[in-house]
Design an enzyme around this catalytic site. Structure first.
Site, PDB file in Angstrom:
ATOM      1  N   CYS A 113       0.752  -1.160   0.007  1.00 40.09           N
ATOM      2  CA  CYS A 113       0.022   0.079  -0.103  1.00 40.09           C
ATOM      3  C   CYS A 113       0.943   1.184   0.205  1.00 40.09           C
ATOM      4  CB  CYS A 113      -1.069  -0.016   1.172  1.00 40.09           C
ATOM      5  SG  CYS A 113      -1.978  -1.388   1.081  1.00 40.09           S
ATOM      6  N   HIS A 258      -3.246   7.171   2.487  1.00 40.77           N
ATOM      7  CA  HIS A 258      -3.769   5.987   1.658  1.00 40.77           C
ATOM      8  C   HIS A 258      -5.027   5.671   2.672  1.00 40.77           C
ATOM      9  CE1 HIS A 258      -3.966   2.026   0.996  1.00 40.77           C
ATOM     10  NE2 HIS A 258      -3.629   1.579   1.930  1.00 40.77           N
ATOM     11  N   ASN A 288      -9.903  -0.271  -0.237  1.00 41.63           N
ATOM     12  CA  ASN A 288      -8.574  -0.185  -0.105  1.00 41.63           C
ATOM     13  C   ASN A 288      -7.997  -0.551  -1.462  1.00 41.63           C
ATOM     14  OD1 ASN A 288      -5.967  -0.433   0.077  1.00 41.63           O
ATOM     15  ND2 ASN A 288      -5.804  -1.430   2.412  1.00 41.63           N
TER      16      ASN A 288
HETATM   17  O1  UT7 Z   1      -3.469  -0.856   4.256  1.00 37.02           O
HETATM   18  C1  UT7 Z   1      -3.174  -1.776   4.870  1.00 37.02           C
HETATM   19  C2  UT7 Z   1      -4.113  -2.951   4.929  1.00 37.02           C
HETATM   20  N1  UT7 Z   1      -5.245  -2.701   5.645  1.00 37.02           N
HETATM   21  C3  UT7 Z   1      -5.838  -3.328   6.787  1.00 37.02           C
HETATM   22  O2  UT7 Z   1      -5.240  -4.416   6.944  1.00 37.02           O
HETATM   23  C4  UT7 Z   1      -6.957  -2.825   7.581  1.00 37.02           C
HETATM   24  C5  UT7 Z   1      -6.540  -2.445   8.765  1.00 37.02           C
HETATM   25  N2  UT7 Z   1      -7.523  -2.781   9.816  1.00 37.02           N
HETATM   26  C6  UT7 Z   1      -8.798  -2.449   9.978  1.00 37.02           C
HETATM   27  O3  UT7 Z   1      -9.261  -1.682   9.106  1.00 37.02           O
HETATM   28  C7  UT7 Z   1      -9.802  -2.970  10.800  1.00 37.02           C
HETATM   29  O4  UT7 Z   1      -9.030  -3.734  12.058  1.00 37.02           O
HETATM   30  C8  UT7 Z   1     -10.632  -3.962  10.350  1.00 37.02           C
HETATM   31  C9  UT7 Z   1     -11.868  -3.096   9.449  1.00 37.02           C
HETATM   32  C10 UT7 Z   1     -10.116  -4.971   9.349  1.00 37.02           C
HETATM   33  C11 UT7 Z   1     -11.594  -4.614  11.532  1.00 37.02           C
HETATM   34  O5  UT7 Z   1     -12.198  -3.766  12.560  1.00 37.02           O
HETATM   35  P1  UT7 Z   1     -12.017  -3.753  14.182  1.00 37.02           P
HETATM   36  O6  UT7 Z   1     -12.898  -2.947  14.731  1.00 37.02           O
HETATM   37  O7  UT7 Z   1     -10.657  -4.061  14.307  1.00 37.02           O
HETATM   38  O8  UT7 Z   1     -12.581  -5.364  14.247  1.00 37.02           O
HETATM   39  P2  UT7 Z   1     -12.146  -6.732  14.617  1.00 37.02           P
HETATM   40  O9  UT7 Z   1     -11.288  -7.408  13.689  1.00 37.02           O
HETATM   41  O10 UT7 Z   1     -11.846  -6.556  16.093  1.00 37.02           O
HETATM   42  O11 UT7 Z   1     -13.570  -7.748  14.513  1.00 37.02           O
HETATM   43  C12 UT7 Z   1     -14.650  -7.297  15.385  1.00 37.02           C
HETATM   44  C13 UT7 Z   1     -15.908  -8.198  15.315  1.00 37.02           C
HETATM   45  C14 UT7 Z   1     -15.340  -9.639  15.450  1.00 37.02           C
HETATM   46  O12 UT7 Z   1     -16.300 -10.344  15.984  1.00 37.02           O
HETATM   47  P3  UT7 Z   1     -16.250 -10.686  17.534  1.00 37.02           P
HETATM   48  O13 UT7 Z   1     -15.333 -11.776  17.796  1.00 37.02           O
HETATM   49  O14 UT7 Z   1     -16.264  -9.376  18.229  1.00 37.02           O
HETATM   50  O15 UT7 Z   1     -17.634 -11.327  17.472  1.00 37.02           O
HETATM   51  C15 UT7 Z   1     -15.364 -10.523  13.882  1.00 37.02           C
HETATM   52  O16 UT7 Z   1     -15.421 -11.608  13.904  1.00 37.02           O
HETATM   53  O17 UT7 Z   1     -16.420  -8.290  14.021  1.00 37.02           O
HETATM   54  C16 UT7 Z   1     -16.459  -9.562  13.351  1.00 37.02           C
HETATM   55  N3  UT7 Z   1     -15.983  -9.201  11.840  1.00 37.02           N
HETATM   56  C17 UT7 Z   1     -17.040  -8.891  10.997  1.00 37.02           C
HETATM   57  N4  UT7 Z   1     -18.506  -8.923  11.081  1.00 37.02           N
HETATM   58  C18 UT7 Z   1     -19.044  -8.659   9.785  1.00 37.02           C
HETATM   59  C19 UT7 Z   1     -14.979  -9.041  11.154  1.00 37.02           C
HETATM   60  N5  UT7 Z   1     -15.179  -8.971   9.840  1.00 37.02           N
HETATM   61  C20 UT7 Z   1     -16.341  -8.861   9.690  1.00 37.02           C
HETATM   62  C21 UT7 Z   1     -17.121  -8.547   8.587  1.00 37.02           C
HETATM   63  N6  UT7 Z   1     -18.688  -8.507   8.833  1.00 37.02           N
HETATM   64  N7  UT7 Z   1     -16.641  -8.351   7.223  1.00 37.02           N
END
Ligand code: UT7
Length: 331
Positions: A113, A258, A288
């Site tokens: 990225c 980004h 992204n």
């Molecule tokens: O440019 C570099 C690349 N960028 C990235 O890799 C992205 C950087 N990270 C992020 O943008 C965020 O961390 C995410 C958007 C990926 C995730 O957001 P978060 O607030 O950190 O969520 P989380 O991973 O802590 O997940 C929270 C909950 C989980 O459920 P439980 O365990 O709390 O019950 C996940 O299973 O959200 C659930 N979850 C989803 N639910 C619905 C994860 N993905 C999804 C989804 N739809 N697509």
């Protein structure tokens, strides 16, 4: 120091648009989760067989037209991508072929990225050595075929697109020497590489004839960890480049980060007390697009008048590697 002047901008996005509601039909997710956690509403998806070089070539043609230049005038082609057409030849060579030109130096730059900023610094190096150069820098990503559609934590985050700029050292007689890249700073930390990777099929994890494609072949990420590093490292890069150039944060007219997650963009803006109306974001429409995200956003921000003549623009990126950095552009 030889100047690095941006003579033209171009962008391309595949026709097919996939909304969060479309994803709900085949991924265990929903529009509300994706919107509130990321700011993404839709993404573009490359057509079957549409390659990174196809898209880069379209963006390049638009950037050349914007610069008022012909493809044969180019001396270098640099492509930023982590989704190249193939291992050999480079995507830059394919773009050259599709532009119908020969003899330019062609090279791909891989910094995920942060690809645009890394490629921009590479171009600045060429311009320092050869000020008469006319460089095409295109960043193009076809990420959607590299997503594991059974992994909802990663597959909803990405889209396909390409962005391009034309760069020169000297300017045409009488023309103004803006937009001009004032400075770039780049960093990396390979010890954190495993947090965001596409491993399968590389030399560390080669596929043998007949190997069944497994999850290793697709983008794998630790979202929460990446989120923290992205905010900290982009903020640190911005701070460092401002300090080095004696620029106060109040002097920044536009912050163009980004586009990975609206909450990351917002957090970086807040750290610098940059009001939301000065922060450019199009993540709602593109998701992204990795290396393409900054040149696509830059091109839109210029075209829509979000960036105006005289503006001081701060770019910042973070991505797999980890790689990150910042750049200052006098528009
Ligand atoms: O440019 C570099 C690349 N960028 C990235 O890799 C992205 C950087 N990270 C992020 O943008 C965020 O961390 C995410 C958007 C990926 C995730 O957001 P978060 O607030 O950190 O969520 P989380 O991973 O802590 O997940 C929270 C909950 C989980 O459920 P439980 O365990 O709390 O019950 C996940 O299973 O959200 C659930 N979850 C989803 N639910 C619905 C994860 N993905 C999804 C989804 N739809 N697509």
């Amino acid at each position: 120091m030889t100047k690095c002047i941006i003579r033209g901008f171009g962008r391309y996005a595949p026709k097919r648009i996939v909304t969060n509601f479309d994803l709900e039909k085949f991924v265990d997710t929903n529009d509300e989760w994706i919107t509130t956690r990321t700011g993404i509403k839709q993404r573009h998806m490359a057509a079957e067989g549409e390659s990174a070089s196809d898209m880069a070539t379209e963006a390049a043609k638009r950037a050349l037209a914007d610069a008022g230049m012909k493809a044969h005038e180019l001396t270098h082609i640099i492509v930023g991508t982590f989704t190249p057409d193939s291992m050999i030849p480079s995507t830059a060579c394919r773009v050259q072929q599709k532009l119908g030109i020969r003899d330019q130096m062609c090279v791909d730059v891989g910094a995920a990225c942060s690809g645009f900023l890394y490629a921009l610094e590479t171009a600045r190096g060429y311009l320092a050595l050869h000020p008469e150069s006319k460089i095409l820098l295109a960043c193009s990503e076809v990420i959607t075929p590299r997503l594991n559609w059974e992994d909802r934590a990663s597959c909803v985050l990405f889209g396909d697109a390409a962005g391009a700029v034309i760069l020169t050292g000297k300017n045409a007689a009488g023309a103004e020497d803006t937009p001009r890249v004032l400075d770039i700073m780049l960093k990396a930390d390979g010890s954190l590489g495993d947090l965001l990777m596409v491993n399968g099929g590389g030399s560390a994890d080669p596929y043998k004839l007949g190997t069944i494609v497994d999850e290793e072949y697709f983008v794998q990420l630790e979202g929460r960890e990446i989120f923290k590093h992205a905010v900290r490292k982009m903020s640190a890069a911005c701070e460092e480049i401002l300090e080095k150039n004696g620029v106060d944060k109040k002097e920044i007219d536009v912050l163009l980060p980004h586009q990975a997650n609206f909450r990351i963009i917002d957090a970086v803006g807040r750290k610098f007390d940059i009001p939301a109306e000065k922060v450019f974001s199009n993540i709602d429409r593109y998701a992204n697009t990795s290396a393409a995200s900054i040149p696509v956003a830059f091109s839109e921000a210029v075209e829509t008048g979000f960036i105006k003549k005289g503006d001081l623009v701060l770019l910042t990126a973070f991505g797999g590697g980890f790689t990150w950095g910042a750049a200052l552009v006098q528009f």
